[in-house]
Design an enzyme around this catalytic site. Structure first.
Site, PDB file in Angstrom:
ATOM      1  N   LYS A 130       0.861  -1.183   0.000  1.00  0.00           N
ATOM      2  CA  LYS A 130       0.000   0.000   0.000  1.00  0.00           C
ATOM      3  C   LYS A 130       0.896   1.231   0.000  1.00  0.00           C
ATOM      4  CE  LYS A 130      -3.417   2.888   0.658  1.00  0.00           C
ATOM      5  NZ  LYS A 130      -2.568   4.111   0.590  1.00  0.00           N
ATOM      6  N   GLY A 178      -4.148   4.141  -3.769  1.00  0.00           N
ATOM      7  CA  GLY A 178      -5.418   4.781  -3.464  1.00  0.00           C
ATOM      8  C   GLY A 178      -5.282   5.976  -2.549  1.00  0.00           C
ATOM      9  N   GLY A 236      -4.893   1.805   5.117  1.00  0.00           N
ATOM     10  CA  GLY A 236      -3.758   1.391   5.933  1.00  0.00           C
ATOM     11  C   GLY A 236      -4.200   0.880   7.294  1.00  0.00           C
ATOM     12  N   GLU A 244       9.665   2.087  10.688  1.00  0.00           N
ATOM     13  CA  GLU A 244      10.776   3.010  10.411  1.00  0.00           C
ATOM     14  C   GLU A 244      10.156   4.391  10.341  1.00  0.00           C
ATOM     15  OE1 GLU A 244      12.903   5.631   9.169  1.00  0.00           O
ATOM     16  OE2 GLU A 244      12.514   4.802   7.170  1.00  0.00           O
ATOM     17  N   CYS A 295      13.934  10.907   6.103  1.00  0.00           N
ATOM     18  CA  CYS A 295      13.838  10.743   7.547  1.00  0.00           C
ATOM     19  C   CYS A 295      15.202  10.743   8.221  1.00  0.00           C
ATOM     20  CB  CYS A 295      13.070   9.476   7.887  1.00  0.00           C
ATOM     21  SG  CYS A 295      13.699   8.004   7.058  1.00  0.00           S
ATOM     22  N   GLU A 324      10.156  17.108  13.446  1.00  0.00           N
ATOM     23  CA  GLU A 324      10.603  16.819  12.080  1.00  0.00           C
ATOM     24  C   GLU A 324       9.867  17.739  11.104  1.00  0.00           C
ATOM     25  OE1 GLU A 324      11.662  12.790   9.709  1.00  0.00           O
ATOM     26  OE2 GLU A 324       9.592  12.948  10.396  1.00  0.00           O
TER      27      GLU A 324
END
Length: 488
Positions: free
Chosen positions: A183, A215, A221, A259, A293, A391
């Site tokens: 996905k 999608g 998810g 992660e 990241c 972040e």
């Protein structure tokens, strides 16, 4: 491939068939804001069929037990991706906004090559280990440990490095004998659909072993996470979503690999070549518009050299600037979407409210079209500011002064994250010692590159759970079974 999909759109891959999907959605060029074309927009029924196909392929086909087939299919996939590299390169530049030079590394060529490493590992891996004979409780027993695939893997991936992250999950998962439902993020559906198309048309991967479901429905998810037919969730994305994945997986106690985010520190020691170190930090911090990241976004410099460090870093960032991702010399391209651009601008406003100053940048780049942020260097804040702790995922660096090695380590480790880091110093032993003290999953010393197929990648603290890549990443997709036989 681009021209073909502008006309026909990109299909889902479900149970060995290209499925058009009942709905469509647009994919956009972030450099121009123009619609590239359409992709299939999966609904809950599509997802249900994909999970059912993966479950059936694992339980009823011979995939899990056929090592030779798995190795052959991985090598076929690598060869297919290599044959289509030029088409995939242009697709990646247009859909991701990735600078062209990066497609020769982590954005395309490197993860494609990494598939060979996982195929080789599967061939040579010690799938069964003999523990010998023992007599626990007086019963003579011959014992062995067997490694087996987990089962159905749901791989949920982001948009920033789609090929690298998709293949870093697919490669070891398939090598281990699992089946997969992929996905991908809705921002980069064509990159994932291209992978599915090549699997379907140019490999012997059996139906249902790999399913690709693109999608815009963000609940898909969550449905994967909660589905009892799924045995493992492999997720890369934000820490906030990672928490939701853990909560969703808890109901069925399925295994989770995460992660997540980072706010990594780049430490310049007082014996480092300041110009070299700060120039490198500027380059690393704004590559791919800072959309990584593990990118180092806190620059820690000796307090007595702070002003010189700011000048060098700002000048380098201004020289790099922003550019068309299709140009060979571009380092900092667009950000992925208007939504992400607006989010970064919110962080820049916050930095100013917290008392920060912009040594360079701080605004949208002067471009007529697309989604652009100037390379930005922020000064005048402490490590306690939200700007230093959250972040941003844009071409934004914050400079923080330190008072020696101990203070630099303290500041670097004073973060909810622990994904990556960097140390630059003149005395290599000293730099190594500082690197060993950082609470992070990866560290670069004096420009060393840790990315490779055989190197495990992941973070400490809120940067994730588990490791991707390397033997450790491969073993995330394996179960351990102990077998004891009564000895005659």
């Amino acid at each position: 491939m681009l021209d073909d999909w502008r006309l026909s759109g990109s299909p889902l891959l479900i149970d060995g068939e290209a499925v058009p999907g009942a709905r469509r959605f647009a994919t956009v060029d972030p450099a121009t804001g123009e619609v590239l074309g359409e992709a299939a927009d999966a609904d809950r029924d599509d997802l249900d069929r994909a999970v059912a196909a993966a479950r059936r392929a694992f339980d009823e086909s011979g995939w899990a037990g056929d090592l030779a087939l798995r190795v052959r299919c991985l090598r076929q996939l690598r060869e297919a991706l290599t044959r289509h590299a030029d088409e995939l390169r242009e697709l990646t530049i247009r859909e991701v906004g990735a600078p062209r030079f990066l497609t020769y590394g982590a954005q395309l060529d490197a993860p494609v090559a990494d598939l060979a490493w996982f195929a080789d590992l599967a061939e040579t891996y010690d799938w069964e280990r003999d523990l010998g004979r023992a007599a626990p409780m007086g019963v003579a027993s011959d014992r062995r440990v067997v490694r087996e695939p987990v089962g159905v893997v749901a791989a949920i991936t982001p948009w920033n490095f789609p090929h690298q992250i998709n293949l870093a999950k697919l490669g070891p998962a398939l090598a281990a004998g699992n089946t997969v439902v992929l996905k991908p993020a809705p921002d980069t559906p064509w990159c994932a659909a291209a992978l599915g198309r090549l699997i379907l048309e140019e490999t012997d991967v059996p139906p249902g072993v790999v399913n690709v479901v693109t999608g815009t429905d963000h609940t898909l998810g969550a449905r994967l996470t909660a589905d009892p037919r799924v045995d493992l969730i492999s997720f890369t994305g934000s820490t906030a979503t990672g928490r939701a994945v853990m909560r969703g997986a808890a109901e069925t106690l399925k295994r989770v690999f995460l992660e997540l985010g980072g706010k990594s520190a780049f430490i310049v020691l007082d014996d480092a070549d300041l110009k070299s170190a700060c120039s490198y930090a500027a380059f690393a911090g704004i590559t791919h518009a800072g959309q990584g990241c593990a990118i180092t976004t806190r620059l820690l410099v000796p307090r007595n050299r702070h002003d010189d460090a700011v000048e060098i870093t700002a000048r380098t960032m201004e020289k790099i600037g922003v550019g068309d991702p299709g140009d060979d010399g571009t380092v900092c391209g667009p950000v992925i979407s208007a939504r992400q651009r607006d989010r970064i601008e919110g962080h820049l406003r916050l930095a100013a409210e917290e008392g920060g100053s912009f040594a360079t940048g701080g605004h949208r780049a002067d471009r007529d079209r697309g989604f652009w942020i100037e390379p930005t260097l922020i000064t005048g804040l402490t490590n306690e500011s939200r700007t230093a702790r959250e972040e941003i995922f844009g071409p934004v660096l914050i400079v923080l002064p330190h008072d020696g090695d101990d203070d630099a380590v303290r500041i670097a480790n004073d973060s909810p994250y622990g994904l990556s880091g960097a140390v630059h110093g003149g005395d290599l032993d000293r730099a190594r010692a500082v690197a060993r003290r950082l609470r992070t999953g990866t560290v670069s010393v004096n420009g060393g590159i840790w990315y490779a197929a055989d190197v495990p990648f992941g973070g400490y603290k809120q940067s994730g759970v588990g490791r991707e890549m390397g033997v450790a990443g491969f073993e995330e997709y394996l179960e351990t079974k102990a077998i004891a036989e009564g000895a005659a």
